[in-house]
Design a protein around this motif. Structure first.
Motif, PDB file in Angstrom:
ATOM      1  N   LEU A 234       0.817  -1.209   0.000  1.00  0.00           N
ATOM      2  CA  LEU A 234       0.000   0.000   0.000  1.00  0.00           C
ATOM      3  C   LEU A 234       0.853   1.262   0.000  1.00  0.00           C
ATOM      4  CD1 LEU A 234      -2.666   1.560   0.269  1.00  0.00           C
ATOM      5  CD2 LEU A 234      -2.496   1.266   2.745  1.00  0.00           C
ATOM      6  N   SER A 235       1.872   1.325   0.860  1.00  0.00           N
ATOM      7  CA  SER A 235       2.675   2.542   0.970  1.00  0.00           C
ATOM      8  C   SER A 235       3.419   2.848  -0.332  1.00  0.00           C
ATOM      9  CB  SER A 235       3.675   2.425   2.130  1.00  0.00           C
ATOM     10  OG  SER A 235       4.526   1.308   1.947  1.00  0.00           O
ATOM     11  N   TYR A 237       2.538   1.799  -3.378  1.00  0.00           N
ATOM     12  CA  TYR A 237       1.513   2.113  -4.377  1.00  0.00           C
ATOM     13  C   TYR A 237       1.016   3.543  -4.195  1.00  0.00           C
ATOM     14  CZ  TYR A 237      -2.995   1.682  -6.859  1.00  0.00           C
ATOM     15  OH  TYR A 237      -4.070   1.849  -7.692  1.00  0.00           O
ATOM     16  N   ALA A 238       0.812   3.947  -2.916  1.00  0.00           N
ATOM     17  CA  ALA A 238       0.310   5.293  -2.633  1.00  0.00           C
ATOM     18  C   ALA A 238       1.294   6.363  -3.102  1.00  0.00           C
ATOM     19  CB  ALA A 238       0.052   5.435  -1.131  1.00  0.00           C
ATOM     20  N   GLU A 239       2.589   6.116  -2.942  1.00  0.00           N
ATOM     21  CA  GLU A 239       3.603   7.066  -3.420  1.00  0.00           C
ATOM     22  C   GLU A 239       3.568   7.159  -4.945  1.00  0.00           C
ATOM     23  OE1 GLU A 239       7.430   6.069  -1.946  1.00  0.00           O
ATOM     24  OE2 GLU A 239       6.858   6.266   0.168  1.00  0.00           O
ATOM     25  N   LEU A 243      -1.079   9.472  -3.499  1.00  0.00           N
ATOM     26  CA  LEU A 243      -2.206   9.475  -2.558  1.00  0.00           C
ATOM     27  C   LEU A 243      -1.734   9.035  -1.166  1.00  0.00           C
ATOM     28  CD1 LEU A 243      -5.031   7.865  -4.767  1.00  0.00           C
ATOM     29  CD2 LEU A 243      -4.714  10.286  -4.197  1.00  0.00           C
ATOM     30  N   VAL A 244      -0.586   9.570  -0.752  1.00  0.00           N
ATOM     31  CA  VAL A 244       0.016   9.160   0.517  1.00  0.00           C
ATOM     32  C   VAL A 244      -0.861   9.535   1.704  1.00  0.00           C
ATOM     33  CG1 VAL A 244       1.997   9.460   2.046  1.00  0.00           C
ATOM     34  CG2 VAL A 244       2.349   9.304  -0.428  1.00  0.00           C
ATOM     35  N   ALA A 247      -3.739   7.171   1.983  1.00  0.00           N
ATOM     36  CA  ALA A 247      -3.250   5.841   2.359  1.00  0.00           C
ATOM     37  C   ALA A 247      -2.970   5.740   3.854  1.00  0.00           C
ATOM     38  CB  ALA A 247      -1.985   5.515   1.571  1.00  0.00           C
ATOM     39  N   SER A 248      -2.650   6.876   4.500  1.00  0.00           N
ATOM     40  CA  SER A 248      -2.328   6.854   5.922  1.00  0.00           C
ATOM     41  C   SER A 248      -3.525   6.467   6.780  1.00  0.00           C
ATOM     42  CB  SER A 248      -1.789   8.222   6.361  1.00  0.00           C
ATOM     43  OG  SER A 248      -2.798   9.212   6.253  1.00  0.00           O
ATOM     44  N   PHE A 250      -6.038   4.465   5.368  1.00  0.00           N
ATOM     45  CA  PHE A 250      -6.660   3.357   4.638  1.00  0.00           C
ATOM     46  C   PHE A 250      -7.097   2.243   5.593  1.00  0.00           C
ATOM     47  CE2 PHE A 250      -6.618  -0.696   2.434  1.00  0.00           C
ATOM     48  CZ  PHE A 250      -7.244  -0.432   1.224  1.00  0.00           C
ATOM     49  N   SER A 298      -8.358  10.431  -3.685  1.00  0.00           N
ATOM     50  CA  SER A 298      -8.418   9.975  -2.293  1.00  0.00           C
ATOM     51  C   SER A 298      -9.732   9.269  -1.991  1.00  0.00           C
ATOM     52  CB  SER A 298      -8.242  11.173  -1.343  1.00  0.00           C
ATOM     53  OG  SER A 298      -6.964  11.736  -1.482  1.00  0.00           O
ATOM     54  N   LEU A 301      -9.817   5.693  -3.267  1.00  0.00           N
ATOM     55  CA  LEU A 301      -8.972   4.815  -2.463  1.00  0.00           C
ATOM     56  C   LEU A 301      -9.661   4.451  -1.146  1.00  0.00           C
ATOM     57  CD1 LEU A 301      -6.110   3.509  -2.474  1.00  0.00           C
ATOM     58  CD2 LEU A 301      -5.383   5.431  -1.046  1.00  0.00           C
TER      59      LEU A 301
END
Length: 393
Positions: A234-235, A237-239, A243-244, A247-248, A250, A298, A301
């Motif tokens: 996830l981390s 992919y988010a970068e 969409l960091v 993702a925090s 998620f 966002s 996600l």
């Protein structure tokens, strides 16, 4: 009605022990690799092994526990597992060599497997038959909460100087709490006496696993494999998709979606059977993965997080309930062990297998490829269990 109570003292204490053991698993899984690199200057691959060898240990622990739990009894197994887990938590403070850290991670994984199998077996016994699905749904929320809280605490403590010292200290403290709360468990030994009536099994597999639980456990393996990619990548992919921030939170959205719906799903299973829950869960999981693989904002996600929580999160507890319900009480230990062995295989080996493919096709393609696996699992579930599910309501 007292006879059909779920929230007994034993249920609460066992759930707490399971929560704390899983919390420590997630607390370390997100921090131990960086600790290994900083302390022992090892390569990234060795650091990854330090993280994943825990899962291998858990698999072995579940396999061995499922074999002996019927003879020794789940309460004794649980006590041994908790005490030895405390010892292994203390050993993290000893910095000798990377080999010692690998060994300690491995044996602590074994003890987590022992604790999880013993705790799950006790829960299966103490829950009333009429509310087993609902009860296991509540019990498995301990895993959901731990998976959301553990990484958050681990990442927070790593911001401090000597963060790993605080993490190891917290592990010792929580392990000590597990030992203390064991004193509050009061189990009727006659409840587990049927385990001694076990007849001699014919096949080799049945000595270590419950054959009746293997079909639903295999479906759980596939679902664990699919979800492992989300959990592990996830981390990154988010970068890649910028969409960091979304993702925090998620896993918080995932946890909330599961927490607020799981009790109702358990009640429905007890009244109407598992099919009414499993088929919609698999459809929602597939839809969630499709949105996850196509996330461009966002809100998409986070909607995917909610759908994955509704789908995969609820399927997991229902599948565990099925694994127990299809067998006899004296085989509950093996049934619980069998389920988690298959589930952990999907969750544990998935990141490694998917990680080999990611450099070739990218994260989006990997996640979108998971959708057909979920869709194929719908008729697979029907063949393996769904068509005869009414027999176990």
């Amino acid at each position: 009605m007292m006879k059909d109570r779920i929230w007994t003292k034993n249920f609460i204490v066992i759930s707490l022990i399971n929560f704390l053991s899983i919390l420590m698993f997630y607390l370390l899984i997100v921090t131990i690799a960086s600790y290994a690199i900083e302390t022992y200057q090892v390569s990234t691959s060795i650091a990854g092994l330090v993280s994943s060898i825990y899962v291998i240990g858990a698999l072995i622990g579940r396999l061995l526990t499922g074999r002996i739990i019927g003879k020794v009894g789940p309460s004794k197994i649980l006590r041994y597992g908790v005490v030895l887990f405390f010892v292994s938590a203390c050993l993290y403070f000893i910095e000798i060599h990377i080999a010692f850290l690998l060994f300690n991670r491995f044996i602590q994984g074994i003890f987590v497997g022992v604790i999880g199998t013993a705790a799950g077996t006790i829960i299966a016994h103490i829950l009333p038959a009429s509310r087993k699905g609902e009860g296991i749904g509540y019990y498995s929320l301990s895993v959901i909460l731990a998976s959301a809280i553990g990484p958050f605490i681990g990442i927070f403590l790593m911001k401090f100087d000597n963060g790993n010292f605080y993490i190891f200290g917290l592990n010792v403290l929580l392990s000590l709490i597990m030992i203390i709360v064991l004193a509050f468990i009061r189990l009727d030994k006659q409840m587990f006496s049927s385990s001694h009536e076990e007849v001699k099994e014919e096949s080799f597999i049945s000595k270590f696993m419950e054959p009746k639980s293997i079909p639903i456990s295999f479906v759980a393996l596939l679902m664990g494999f699919v979800y492992s990619g989300v959990m592990s990548f996830l981390s990154f992919y988010a970068e890649e998709i910028n969409l960091v921030d979304a993702a925090s939170v998620f896993f918080i959205v995932y946890a909330l979606a599961t927490i607020f719906t799981r009790p109702y799903c358990g009640k429905l299973m007890d009244k109407k059977g598992p099919n009414l829950i499993v088929y919609p869960c698999l459809v929602l999981f597939a839809l969630g993965m499709f949105l996850f693989g196509n996330a461009s904002s966002s809100w998409i996600l986070l909607v995917s997080a909610a759908l994955i929580g509704l789908g995969f999160g609820n399927f997991n507890s229902i599948a565990q309930t099925i694994a127990v319900k299809v067998t006899e009480p004296h085989r509950f230990g093996l049934a619980t062990s069998t389920y988690y062995i298959f589930y952990d295989m999907g969750l544990g080996f998935g990141p490694y297998l998917l990680g080999l493919i990611v450099p070739l096709v990218g994260y989006r393609s990997i996640f979108l490829w998971m959708v057909p696996i979920i869709i194929i699992s719908i008729p697979l579930y029907f063949v393996l269990h769904g068509r005869k599910a009414k027999l176990y309501v």
